[in-house]
Scaffold this active site. Structure first.
Site, mmCIF file in Angstrom:
data_model
loop_
_atom_site.group_PDB
_atom_site.id
_atom_site.type_symbol
_atom_site.label_atom_id
_atom_site.label_comp_id
_atom_site.label_asym_id
_atom_site.label_seq_id
_atom_site.Cartn_x
_atom_site.Cartn_y
_atom_site.Cartn_z
ATOM 1 N N ARG A 85 71.443 -112.283 -3.253
ATOM 2 C CA ARG A 85 70.840 -112.847 -4.485
ATOM 3 C C ARG A 85 71.661 -114.029 -5.004
ATOM 4 N NH1 ARG A 85 69.700 -108.782 -9.455
ATOM 5 N NH2 ARG A 85 71.847 -109.311 -9.979
ATOM 6 N N ASN A 130 63.786 -97.753 -3.439
ATOM 7 C CA ASN A 130 63.199 -99.043 -3.067
ATOM 8 C C ASN A 130 63.758 -99.510 -1.722
ATOM 9 O OD1 ASN A 130 62.092 -101.597 -2.966
ATOM 10 N ND2 ASN A 130 63.502 -102.472 -4.468
ATOM 11 N N ARG A 154 79.603 -104.417 -10.633
ATOM 12 C CA ARG A 154 78.251 -103.887 -10.498
ATOM 13 C C ARG A 154 78.188 -102.790 -9.429
ATOM 14 N NH1 ARG A 154 74.027 -107.503 -12.913
ATOM 15 N NH2 ARG A 154 75.283 -108.644 -14.428
ATOM 16 N N GLY A 171 66.291 -103.563 -7.506
ATOM 17 C CA GLY A 171 64.953 -104.153 -7.393
ATOM 18 C C GLY A 171 64.074 -103.974 -8.619
ATOM 19 N N LYS A 172 64.666 -103.660 -9.764
ATOM 20 C CA LYS A 172 63.878 -103.431 -10.990
ATOM 21 C C LYS A 172 63.086 -104.686 -11.389
ATOM 22 C CE LYS A 172 67.576 -102.456 -13.284
ATOM 23 N NZ LYS A 172 68.578 -102.621 -12.204
ATOM 24 N N SER A 173 63.790 -105.820 -11.468
ATOM 25 C CA SER A 173 63.112 -107.057 -11.900
ATOM 26 C C SER A 173 62.016 -107.443 -10.919
ATOM 27 C CB SER A 173 64.073 -108.241 -11.985
ATOM 28 O OG SER A 173 65.251 -107.861 -12.567
ATOM 29 N N THR A 174 62.286 -107.263 -9.620
ATOM 30 C CA THR A 174 61.281 -107.619 -8.606
ATOM 31 C C THR A 174 60.025 -106.778 -8.825
ATOM 32 O OG1 THR A 174 63.105 -108.041 -7.084
ATOM 33 C CG2 THR A 174 60.921 -107.829 -6.110
ATOM 34 N N ARG A 177 71.174 -116.891 -15.591
ATOM 35 C CA ARG A 177 71.255 -117.300 -14.186
ATOM 36 C C ARG A 177 70.313 -118.486 -13.985
ATOM 37 N NH1 ARG A 177 70.124 -111.152 -12.667
ATOM 38 N NH2 ARG A 177 72.227 -110.354 -12.904
HETATM 39 P P1 ADP Z 1 67.599 -105.667 -10.264
HETATM 40 O O1 ADP Z 1 66.602 -106.262 -11.210
HETATM 41 O O2 ADP Z 1 67.480 -104.191 -10.143
HETATM 42 O O3 ADP Z 1 68.991 -106.110 -10.547
HETATM 43 P P2 ADP Z 1 66.381 -107.456 -8.308
HETATM 44 O O4 ADP Z 1 64.932 -107.225 -8.552
HETATM 45 O O5 ADP Z 1 66.975 -108.736 -8.821
HETATM 46 O O6 ADP Z 1 67.269 -106.217 -8.786
HETATM 47 O O7 ADP Z 1 66.613 -107.333 -6.729
HETATM 48 C C1 ADP Z 1 67.877 -107.639 -6.153
HETATM 49 C C2 ADP Z 1 67.647 -108.489 -4.893
HETATM 50 O O8 ADP Z 1 67.073 -107.687 -3.873
HETATM 51 C C3 ADP Z 1 66.694 -109.660 -5.122
HETATM 52 O O9 ADP Z 1 67.183 -110.798 -4.436
HETATM 53 C C4 ADP Z 1 65.375 -109.166 -4.546
HETATM 54 O O10 ADP Z 1 64.608 -110.229 -4.040
HETATM 55 C C5 ADP Z 1 65.834 -108.231 -3.426
HETATM 56 N N1 ADP Z 1 64.947 -107.073 -3.179
HETATM 57 C C6 ADP Z 1 64.333 -106.304 -4.093
HETATM 58 N N2 ADP Z 1 63.649 -105.312 -3.492
HETATM 59 C C7 ADP Z 1 63.839 -105.451 -2.168
HETATM 60 C C8 ADP Z 1 63.378 -104.725 -1.005
HETATM 61 N N3 ADP Z 1 62.601 -103.653 -1.106
HETATM 62 N N4 ADP Z 1 63.787 -105.152 0.205
HETATM 63 C C9 ADP Z 1 64.597 -106.228 0.326
HETATM 64 N N5 ADP Z 1 65.054 -106.965 -0.720
HETATM 65 C C10 ADP Z 1 64.683 -106.581 -1.948
HETATM 66 P P1 5GP Z 2 71.475 -108.041 -15.383
HETATM 67 O O1 5GP Z 2 72.709 -108.712 -15.896
HETATM 68 O O2 5GP Z 2 71.517 -107.830 -13.891
HETATM 69 O O3 5GP Z 2 70.207 -108.713 -15.849
HETATM 70 O O4 5GP Z 2 71.430 -106.583 -16.022
HETATM 71 C C1 5GP Z 2 72.528 -105.732 -15.866
HETATM 72 C C2 5GP Z 2 72.181 -104.336 -16.319
HETATM 73 O O5 5GP Z 2 71.870 -104.340 -17.693
HETATM 74 C C3 5GP Z 2 70.963 -103.748 -15.604
HETATM 75 O O6 5GP Z 2 71.290 -102.418 -15.226
HETATM 76 C C4 5GP Z 2 69.894 -103.734 -16.658
HETATM 77 O O7 5GP Z 2 68.999 -102.649 -16.499
HETATM 78 C C5 5GP Z 2 70.731 -103.556 -17.912
HETATM 79 N N1 5GP Z 2 70.045 -104.004 -19.131
HETATM 80 C C6 5GP Z 2 69.263 -105.086 -19.311
HETATM 81 N N2 5GP Z 2 68.807 -105.140 -20.576
HETATM 82 C C7 5GP Z 2 69.300 -104.054 -21.198
HETATM 83 C C8 5GP Z 2 69.172 -103.524 -22.517
HETATM 84 O O8 5GP Z 2 68.496 -104.060 -23.390
HETATM 85 N N3 5GP Z 2 69.846 -102.379 -22.791
HETATM 86 C C9 5GP Z 2 70.605 -101.735 -21.862
HETATM 87 N N4 5GP Z 2 71.199 -100.607 -22.230
HETATM 88 N N5 5GP Z 2 70.751 -102.202 -20.613
HETATM 89 C C10 5GP Z 2 70.106 -103.340 -20.288
#
Ligand code: ADP
Ligand code: 5GP
Length: 211
Positions: A150, A184, A161, A29-32, A57
């Site tokens: 997702r 989260n 992953r 949930g980092k991006s969220t 994506r």
């Molecule tokens: P990350 O950036 O860490 O890869 P995302 O922010 O993309 O993760 O979140 C992964 C999925 O989970 C997304 O589809 C998001 O909408 C959903 N999500 C995030 N936080 C929650 C939560 N607290 N409860 C339910 N779904 C969540």
């Molecule tokens: P995603 O493909 O889901 O966007 O990211 C995959 C992973 O790569 C996630 O764990 C994210 O935190 C990590 N990531 C995204 N950008 C960077 C970066 O600049 N450096 C490193 N080390 N990891 C990253």
């Protein structure tokens, strides 16, 4: 009085607000969470746009979510010393360029980085001095469900992953690695925790913009 205010704001600009590193398993949930911060505090936070060799994506925008590059381009930048850190994650390269951080800091904004655990360890070797926050899922089962829902991964990349997530969930427990670990589960609760730990930096950044 005016002189003192000038000195204070000059000092704040020189030291700048502390950056924030968000880490944790893919799907936690980092991006969220960071998108909520960027929306609610538009001029306070700025996202450090990483480079990656993975494909965009649907809905992701080049230059906003990531700089999408080839392996050759990325390697060339790394060899030229343009990155503060880089890592291989789930079959792709990711990295933070010096320019990405400078672009945010030039706006006097709090720079937020989203990096994996290798990134955290490598950033610890630099003088960036950020606040380190790990976002963790409530369980691996919930993480798997979120990643599946997702609909961004193939079965192969999903399994990669999940494997990386198991390692992350274990290694992130290392004492002192993170300033805060947020589980989260409920999104609003996780977001409140995030805002609370950043309250001081938010106040500083808002204060320096007023003066
Ligand atoms: P990350 O950036 O860490 O890869 P995302 O922010 O993309 O993760 O979140 C992964 C999925 O989970 C997304 O589809 C998001 O909408 C959903 N999500 C995030 N936080 C929650 C939560 N607290 N409860 C339910 N779904 C969540
Ligand atoms: P995603 O493909 O889901 O966007 O990211 C995959 C992973 O790569 C996630 O764990 C994210 O935190 C990590 N990531 C995204 N950008 C960077 C970066 O600049 N450096 C490193 N080390 N990891 C990253």
């Amino acid at each position: 009085m005016i002189w003192r205010r000038f000195l204070c704001s000059a000092l704040r600009i020189m030291t700048g607000p502390r950056p924030v590193v968000l880490s944790g398993p893919s799907g936690a949930g980092k991006s969220t969470l960071l998108k909520k911060l960027l929306k609610d505090y538009e001029n306070v936070f700025g996202f450090s746009v990483s480079h990656t060799t993975r494909q965009p994506r649907p809905g992701e925008v080049n230059g906003k979510d990531y700089h999408y590059v080839t392996r050759e381009e990325m390697q060339k930048g790394i060899d030229a010393g343009e990155f503060i850190e880089h890592a291989e994650f789930s079959g792709n390269m990711y990295g933070t360029s010096k320019a990405a951080i400078q672009a945010v800091q030039a706006q006097n904004q709090i720079c937020i980085l989203d990096v994996d655990l290798q990134g955290v360890k490598n950033i610890k070797k630099t003088d960036l001095d950020p606040i380190y926050i790990s976002v963790q899922p409530p369980s691996i089962e919930t993480l798997e469900k979120r990643l599946r829902d997702r609909q961004t991964e193939t079965e192969e990349s999903l399994q990669k992953r999940l494997n990386a997530a198991c390692i992350d969930m274990e290694l992130s427990k290392e004492p002192g690695l993170f300033n805060l670990i947020i589980v989260n589960n409920d999104l609003e609760e996780a977001y409140s925790e995030l805002k609370e730990v950043l309250a001081e930096e938010i106040e500083k950044a808002q204060g320096s913009k007023k003066s």
